[in-house]
Structures are given as C-alpha cells and as structure tokens.
Design an enzyme around this catalytic site. Structure first.
Site, PDB file in Angstrom:
ATOM      1  N   GLY A   1      32.796 -55.637  60.972  1.00  0.00           N
ATOM      2  CA  GLY A   1      33.392 -56.330  62.381  1.00  0.00           C
ATOM      3  C   GLY A   1      34.935 -56.434  62.170  1.00  0.00           C
TER       4      GLY A   1
ATOM      5  CG  HIS B   1      36.729 -50.944  61.292  1.00  0.00           C
ATOM      6  ND1 HIS B   1      37.494 -52.062  61.279  1.00  0.00           N
ATOM      7  CD2 HIS B   1      36.140 -51.029  59.811  1.00  0.00           C
ATOM      8  CE1 HIS B   1      37.213 -53.057  60.197  1.00  0.00           C
ATOM      9  NE2 HIS B   1      36.436 -52.268  59.544  1.00  0.00           N
TER      10      HIS B   1
ATOM     11  CD  GLN C   1      29.621 -56.388  51.462  1.00  0.00           C
ATOM     12  OE1 GLN C   1      28.637 -55.803  52.217  1.00  0.00           O
ATOM     13  NE2 GLN C   1      30.899 -55.721  51.744  1.00  0.00           N
TER      14      GLN C   1
ATOM     15  N   GLY D   1      35.600 -45.820  55.162  1.00  0.00           N
ATOM     16  CA  GLY D   1      37.336 -45.758  54.990  1.00  0.00           C
ATOM     17  C   GLY D   1      37.626 -45.597  53.393  1.00  0.00           C
TER      18      GLY D   1
ATOM     19  CE  LYS E   1      40.987 -52.067  53.541  1.00  0.00           C
ATOM     20  NZ  LYS E   1      40.470 -53.001  52.485  1.00  0.00           N
TER      21      LYS E   1
ATOM     22  CD  GLN F   1      32.509 -50.460  50.847  1.00  0.00           C
ATOM     23  OE1 GLN F   1      32.255 -51.417  50.471  1.00  0.00           O
ATOM     24  NE2 GLN F   1      32.912 -49.614  52.028  1.00  0.00           N
TER      25      GLN F   1
ATOM     26  CB  ILE G   1      44.319 -46.525  59.116  1.00  0.00           C
ATOM     27  CG1 ILE G   1      43.475 -45.448  59.491  1.00  0.00           C
ATOM     28  CG2 ILE G   1      45.630 -46.358  60.522  1.00  0.00           C
ATOM     29  CD1 ILE G   1      43.903 -44.132  59.764  1.00  0.00           C
TER      30      ILE G   1
ATOM     31  CB  SER H   1      42.553 -54.880  55.289  1.00  0.00           C
ATOM     32  OG  SER H   1      41.688 -55.896  55.056  1.00  0.00           O
ATOM     33  CB  SER H   2      38.564 -57.396  58.791  1.00  0.00           C
ATOM     34  OG  SER H   2      38.019 -56.089  59.218  1.00  0.00           O
TER      35      SER H   2
HETATM   36  O1  PAF Z   1      33.246 -51.807  53.734  1.00  0.00           O
HETATM   37  C1  PAF Z   1      32.783 -52.659  54.441  1.00  0.00           C
HETATM   38  O2  PAF Z   1      33.075 -52.902  55.563  1.00  0.00           O
HETATM   39  C2  PAF Z   1      31.218 -53.104  53.939  1.00  0.00           C
HETATM   40  O3  PAF Z   1      31.300 -53.281  52.648  1.00  0.00           O
HETATM   41  C3  PAF Z   1      30.126 -52.283  54.434  1.00  0.00           C
HETATM   42  C4  PAF Z   1      29.996 -50.899  54.070  1.00  0.00           C
HETATM   43  C5  PAF Z   1      30.259 -52.440  55.915  1.00  0.00           C
HETATM   44  C6  PAF Z   1      28.757 -52.903  53.803  1.00  0.00           C
HETATM   45  O4  PAF Z   1      28.730 -54.397  54.139  1.00  0.00           O
END
Ligand code: PAF
Length: 283
Positions: free
Chosen positions: A31, A37, A61, A147, A149, A153, A176, A185-186
């Site tokens: 979110g 996104h 996480q 993404g 970024k 991951q 981006i 980034s959020s």
């Molecule tokens: O990159 C993220 O926003 C998060 O790590 C993800 C992939 C949605 C998993 O919670």
C-alpha cells in the site's frame, strides 16, 4: 473494482475468470501506492485480462516493530488510485486472515539472504517469501509484478518461484525516480523537508560508484569513493554500499569484467530507512 478481504471470495472470482479463459496478473504491495506501484499495475493491465493488486503490510517481514507501526498506510487513497487505473480487483486482508496461526514454516535462502538487506534485517526475506507464497497460492496468477528498487528481494522471489515450481512468470520493472533522482518509495512520505532535501544523495552516490566502475576503477576503490562522498552529506547514515553480481548476488566482486553488476545501498535518514540500486553492464 472488486475489493476482497478474505481469500475464499477472491478464489471464486479468480476461478470464475479462469473458466472464461482470462489471464491473471498479480501486483503484490504494502500500500501507500506511488508511481512505481502504478507502473506495475499499468504493465499488468496491458498484458492480462484481470489485474489483482494486493495491499497488505506484512508483519512477518519487519524485524523492527517501530518500522511496522510507522509504515505509511492510506487505503482510501490507494483504492482511488487503483480505480483510476481500472484495476479489476484488490485484495486487502487483515493479519488474522493472512496469519490465522503462528506459522512454523521458515524458508532459508542461503547466501542470497546473508548480505545487504538480509544481514541488516534478520528474517526479512523469510517473511517476504512466506507472504508472497501465500499470495501466489491465493491468487494463482499467470504473472506477478515486482519493482527493481528491491533488487535483492526480486532475485530471491525469482529463486523462490524456481525452487518451488510456482507456475507463473515474474516481471520486473525499473526503479521510478523523482525529478532529483530519489527512488520512489512509500517510506519517502515520512521524510522531513530537511531529510527530503538530501535524500537524492543516495542515488548520486550510486551514480558516482557506477561511473568509477565503468571507468574501470577497482571495485574496492569505487566503493571507498562512494562511502567518502556520502559520509560528507549531513542527515544520512549509511548502512551498506555494496557491489554484487546482479543475478547471483555473489560478492565481493574481485575481478572487474563486463558481467552485470548491481550497486546497492541502504541508509537511515533519522529513523526512515531507504534503499536503492543501479545496474552496471546490465542493458
Ligand atoms: O515489496 C513489497 O512491497 C513487499 O515486500 C511485498 C513484495 C509486497 C511483500 O510484502
């Protein structure tokens, strides 16, 4: 746009669409949606009949409770943005839905999670892999979008898909950036105006190291110059600056050839932690 908060109606929606031959794209997010996104959603919309965006701030996480509590959340705005892009479905579950019991499963990504984010955020990738696996099972997408970024991951998720034979394709999209180079980034929303004023120095540091490597400066020296540069910038405390082989994440890279490399950085601005990366020889 259909909004689901539990997996059962989502699964019926998906299987109903599948019966009619529709393809499914999944964009997993936490979110606080930004342009990065929205590009992923746009790409999924272009290539799939149905796009599902998941919005879930995954506690598994976060190794830092404060980071979890302060992670930006704005579901109302997110839904507005998704609607404007004609995203067909949103999945926003609660913690009880995602984790009805304490999970006992723990995935280990070996050397891939021993460096960079993995060593600074113990357990982070186990939590990411767990929630992403759950989402893959719940949504059963043909394609999932991530993404670049979060480069480490991305490499780990690709490996997860390969090792567990998830029948789907991973598509990634470039970072981006804001006009001054700061990666979207959020977490940027949490920066003070002063911190925001210097936050693009992460990207500048990465570009400096990239230029040195392209000029064939030894990697150790290029990193040293990058660290010295960032050290002089106020309000930023660097956590790491690394050069890794882009797809294996092997490091240290001792021999400078022409194979794809990724230069990755993480730094704290107050208690806001930002990451970024640029690619070298990876066109
Ligand atoms: O990159 C993220 O926003 C998060 O790590 C993800 C992939 C949605 C998993 O919670």
């Amino acid at each position: 746009m259909q909004v689901f908060s539990t997996p059962e109606p989502l699964k019926s929606y998906i299987s109903n669409n599948r019966k009619h031959g529709k393809t499914i794209g999944l964009v997993p997010t936490m979110g606080a949606l930004h342009q990065g996104h929205l590009e992923l959603i746009g790409s999924s919309r272009q290539s799939n009949d149905i796009t599902v965006c998941s919005i879930y701030v995954n506690p598994a996480q976060f190794n830092n409770q404060r980071d979890l509590i302060e992670y930006p959340r704005d579901l109302k705005q997110d839904l507005k943005k998704l609607k404007a892009l004609d995203c067909q479905a949103v999945f926003c579950p609660t913690d009880d839905v995602m984790y009805p019991g304490e999970p006992v499963l723990s995935m280990d990504f070996g050397h891939l999670e021993k460096i960079m984010e993995g060593s600074h955020r113990p357990g982070h990738f186990k939590g990411v892999a767990l929630v992403v696996s759950k989402l893959f099972h719940m949504v059963q997408p043909d394609t999932a979008y991530f993404g670049e970024k979060d480069w480490q991951q991305l490499v780990i998720i690709k490996r997860l898909v390969e090792d567990l034979n998830f029948p789907l394709e991973i598509v990634s999209m470039p970072v981006i950036r804001e006009a001054d180079g700061l990666a979207m980034s959020s977490r940027n929303a949490r920066l003070t105006p002063q911190q925001r004023g210097v936050a693009n120095e992460l990207h500048r540091t990465l570009l400096l190291v990239k230029q040195q490597i392209e000029n064939r400066t030894a990697i150790e020296m290029a990193l040293k110059l990058g660290k010295q540069y960032l050290d002089r910038v106020p309000l930023i405390t660097m956590e790491y600056l690394e050069v890794v082989r882009a797809y294996s994440l092997d490091h240290p890279v001792e021999e400078l050839g022409r194979e794809p490399l990724s230069i990755c950085i993480a730094a704290l601005l107050g208690d806001v932690r930002l990451i970024d990366n640029v690619q070298v020889f990876n066109e």
